[in-house]
Write an enzyme that holds these catalytic residues in place. Structure first.
Site, PDB file in Angstrom:
ATOM      1  N   ASN A 161      35.956   8.939  84.118  1.00 34.84           N
ATOM      2  CA  ASN A 161      35.219   9.987  83.403  1.00 34.84           C
ATOM      3  C   ASN A 161      33.987  10.302  84.250  1.00 34.84           C
ATOM      4  O   ASN A 161      32.994   9.567  84.210  1.00 34.84           O
ATOM      5  CB  ASN A 161      34.837   9.477  82.008  1.00 34.84           C
ATOM      6  CG  ASN A 161      34.131  10.532  81.186  1.00 34.84           C
ATOM      7  OD1 ASN A 161      33.869  11.641  81.659  1.00 34.84           O
ATOM      8  ND2 ASN A 161      33.817  10.197  79.950  1.00 34.84           N
ATOM      9  N   ARG A 177      39.343  12.279  82.794  1.00 35.83           N
ATOM     10  CA  ARG A 177      38.917  13.090  81.663  1.00 35.83           C
ATOM     11  C   ARG A 177      38.329  14.382  82.229  1.00 35.83           C
ATOM     12  O   ARG A 177      37.427  14.335  83.079  1.00 35.83           O
ATOM     13  CB  ARG A 177      37.855  12.338  80.871  1.00 35.83           C
ATOM     14  CG  ARG A 177      37.369  13.127  79.707  1.00 35.83           C
ATOM     15  CD  ARG A 177      36.313  12.393  78.938  1.00 35.83           C
ATOM     16  NE  ARG A 177      36.026  13.131  77.721  1.00 35.83           N
ATOM     17  CZ  ARG A 177      35.138  12.774  76.835  1.00 35.83           C
ATOM     18  NH1 ARG A 177      34.445  11.670  77.003  1.00 35.83           N
ATOM     19  NH2 ARG A 177      34.929  13.495  75.767  1.00 35.83           N
ATOM     20  N   HIS A 226      36.286  16.997  72.252  1.00 32.34           N
ATOM     21  CA  HIS A 226      36.689  15.682  71.713  1.00 32.34           C
ATOM     22  C   HIS A 226      38.185  15.680  71.402  1.00 32.34           C
ATOM     23  O   HIS A 226      38.658  14.905  70.561  1.00 32.34           O
ATOM     24  CB  HIS A 226      35.957  15.336  70.388  1.00 32.34           C
ATOM     25  CG  HIS A 226      34.491  15.136  70.498  1.00 32.34           C
ATOM     26  ND1 HIS A 226      33.616  15.609  69.534  1.00 32.34           N
ATOM     27  CD2 HIS A 226      33.736  14.515  71.432  1.00 32.34           C
ATOM     28  CE1 HIS A 226      32.387  15.274  69.871  1.00 32.34           C
ATOM     29  NE2 HIS A 226      32.423  14.614  71.020  1.00 32.34           N
ATOM     30  N   ARG A 240      21.896  17.988  69.518  1.00 35.33           N
ATOM     31  CA  ARG A 240      22.336  19.392  69.479  1.00 35.33           C
ATOM     32  C   ARG A 240      22.131  19.967  68.079  1.00 35.33           C
ATOM     33  O   ARG A 240      22.386  19.285  67.088  1.00 35.33           O
ATOM     34  CB  ARG A 240      23.825  19.509  69.830  1.00 35.33           C
ATOM     35  CG  ARG A 240      24.164  19.111  71.245  1.00 35.33           C
ATOM     36  CD  ARG A 240      25.635  19.427  71.537  1.00 35.33           C
ATOM     37  NE  ARG A 240      26.058  18.830  72.779  1.00 35.33           N
ATOM     38  CZ  ARG A 240      27.052  17.954  72.892  1.00 35.33           C
ATOM     39  NH1 ARG A 240      27.740  17.566  71.830  1.00 35.33           N
ATOM     40  NH2 ARG A 240      27.368  17.457  74.060  1.00 35.33           N
ATOM     41  N   GLU A 297      39.699   7.037  73.535  1.00 31.21           N
ATOM     42  CA  GLU A 297      40.058   8.158  74.407  1.00 31.21           C
ATOM     43  C   GLU A 297      40.648   7.662  75.722  1.00 31.21           C
ATOM     44  O   GLU A 297      41.564   8.268  76.269  1.00 31.21           O
ATOM     45  CB  GLU A 297      38.824   9.027  74.669  1.00 31.21           C
ATOM     46  CG  GLU A 297      38.373   9.753  73.412  1.00 31.21           C
ATOM     47  CD  GLU A 297      36.948  10.262  73.491  1.00 31.21           C
ATOM     48  OE1 GLU A 297      36.775  11.396  73.916  1.00 31.21           O
ATOM     49  OE2 GLU A 297      36.029   9.521  73.118  1.00 31.21           O
TER      50      GLU A 297
END
Ligand code: AMP
Length: 399
Positions: A7, A91, A180, A241, A385
């Site tokens: 990643n 990823r 996601h 956020r 993940e």
């Protein structure tokens, strides 16, 4: 079988060496400060060992080289030679509408990832750097790209189109993509197994609640809607956020404080969310909970806002799906935050969601947390993940 899962971020790179069949992680770690100086932290979970080394990493290539070196290191290695790495899974943030599933990396795939840079300007270039560094350091090793957006590509146009002039969709590809996706796919797949019914009979809402948060509405095992949009800024208020806001708020702030669009977006991405509502105290939900317990009203508001907006999305998605069989919580807050889970579900009894307070005490483990008579089954399912990336990679590389 050993799959190296990568990643890559702009100045960091996370990795795991894992068996896609068992999920066994033989080693994992992080390269930080790429392009600045460089630091590798490597862990061997089975032995509880951790080692950190300062290693110059002017580019991602040196970072990948450092990872490969430590994987075969005499003292801290877990394999004898790099031949034992069967393939590499990456990823990748944004696959645009080009990728509905994972794909073997070749020139066309890399070009498509490049084409999506305007949609994922921060992440896609870093993801490409990770891919190209692996090609350089391990030429010929099969590589697979797993996209954060791919699971959401089954959304119908009424869910993914924005109600703005068509040219922005047709010429500029501005639409809801969602993120996601690898987590939503992993968790909804597991929920279907746990529910013991065919996917076609199940309406599922997945709440991925972490530092970044998103929900997805899943029917027949496919995503029907999701709360993030063109970018991960949309949907729920998150750690830093803002989530959904009226666009005119941005216009007002830009005009009054003479901010550029990028500066304003930076504020909405990095200085907003529960961090902002807690008056800057923390973006970490554990800090907010302990401060709220001690009477900090701003932190309580931040938590209330987060739970309220999550509950609203659950209601909206239950309506969009025309019912609900299964509600799932995952990621840092979803897996561990029992108080948040209880607050989110408070008031959803009318639609058949009944949490069992004893069962809801669970942390970080797969568990049914609804009462036996709850019409909607509520589950905590830890996301993984990396395992999903490793499994896709193994499958595409023919095991
Ligand atoms: P993630 O982005 O999935 O790693 O999730 C990170 C978030 O999970 C952080 O805000 C943590 O505070 C939160 N988290 C971790 N453990 C707990 C916990 N026991 N209770 C509430 N939030 C938690």
């Amino acid at each position: 079988m050993n799959i190296l899962v990568i990643n890559a971020g702009s100045s960091s790179l996370k990795y795991q060496l894992m068996d896609p069949d068992t999920g066994w992680v033989s080693a994992k770690g992080l390269c930080e400060r790429i392009g600045i100086d460089g630091r590798l932290t490597h862990r061997i979970p089975a032995k509880g060992e951790k080692v950190s080394r300062d290693i110059p990493m002017p580019t991602h290539s040196e970072a990948i080289s450092a990872v490969l070196d430590i994987l075969v290191d005499e003292r801290y290695g877990v394999i004898k030679s790099l031949d034992e790495v069967d393939a590499v899974g990456h990823r990748v943030l944004h696959g645009g509408d080009k990728f509905v599933e994972s794909c073997i990396i070749n020139e066309a795939c890399k070009q498509a990832i490049r084409d999506c840079i305007p949609l994922g300007p921060l992440h896609n270039p870093a993801n490409l750097k990770g891919i190209e560094a692996c090609e350089k350091v391990m030429p010929g090793k099969p590589q697979v790209a797993v996209f954060d957006t791919a699971f959401h590509m089954t959304m119908p146009p009424k869910a993914y189109r924005y109600a703005i002039p068509t040219k922005y969709y047709e010429e500029d590809h501005l639409r809801r993509y969602g993120f996601h996706g690898t987590s939503h796919r992993f968790v909804s797949k597991r929920a279907i197994e746990l529910m013991g019914k065919p996917a076609s009979e199940l309406k599922i809402i997945v709440c991925h609640l972490g530092n970044g948060s998103s929900l997805s509405a899943v029917a027949d095992g496919k995503c029907q809607d999701t709360s993030m949009g063109l970018s991960p800024l949309a949907g729920l208020p998150m750690g830093t956020r803002s989530g959904d806001i009226d666009t005119c708020v941005a216009q007002f702030i830009m005009n009054k404080y003479n901010l550029s669009a990028d500066q304003c977006l930076n504020m909405l991405n990095k200085q907003s969310g529960v961090l902002a509502l807690s008056n800057g105290l923390s973006s970490d939900f554990r800090d907010l909970e302990s401060a709220a317990k001690e009477g900090n009203e701003a932190c309580q508001l931040a938590l209330d806002k987060f739970c309220y907006e999550t509950r609203k999305y659950i209601g909206a998605y239950a309506a969009a799906l025309g019912g609900l069989d299964c509600l799932v919580f995952t990621a840092g807050v979803g897996e561990n935050g029992s108080t948040n889970r209880a607050n989110i579900c408070k008031g959803l009894e009318f639609m058949g969601v009944k949490i069992d307070p004893e069962r809801n005490k669970v942390r970080g483990e797969e568990a049914l947390i609804s009462t036996d008579d709850s019409k909607v089954k509520v589950w905590v399912i830890p996301t993984n993940e990396e395992l999903m990336i490793a499994q896709d990679t193994a499958e595409l590389c023919g095991k």
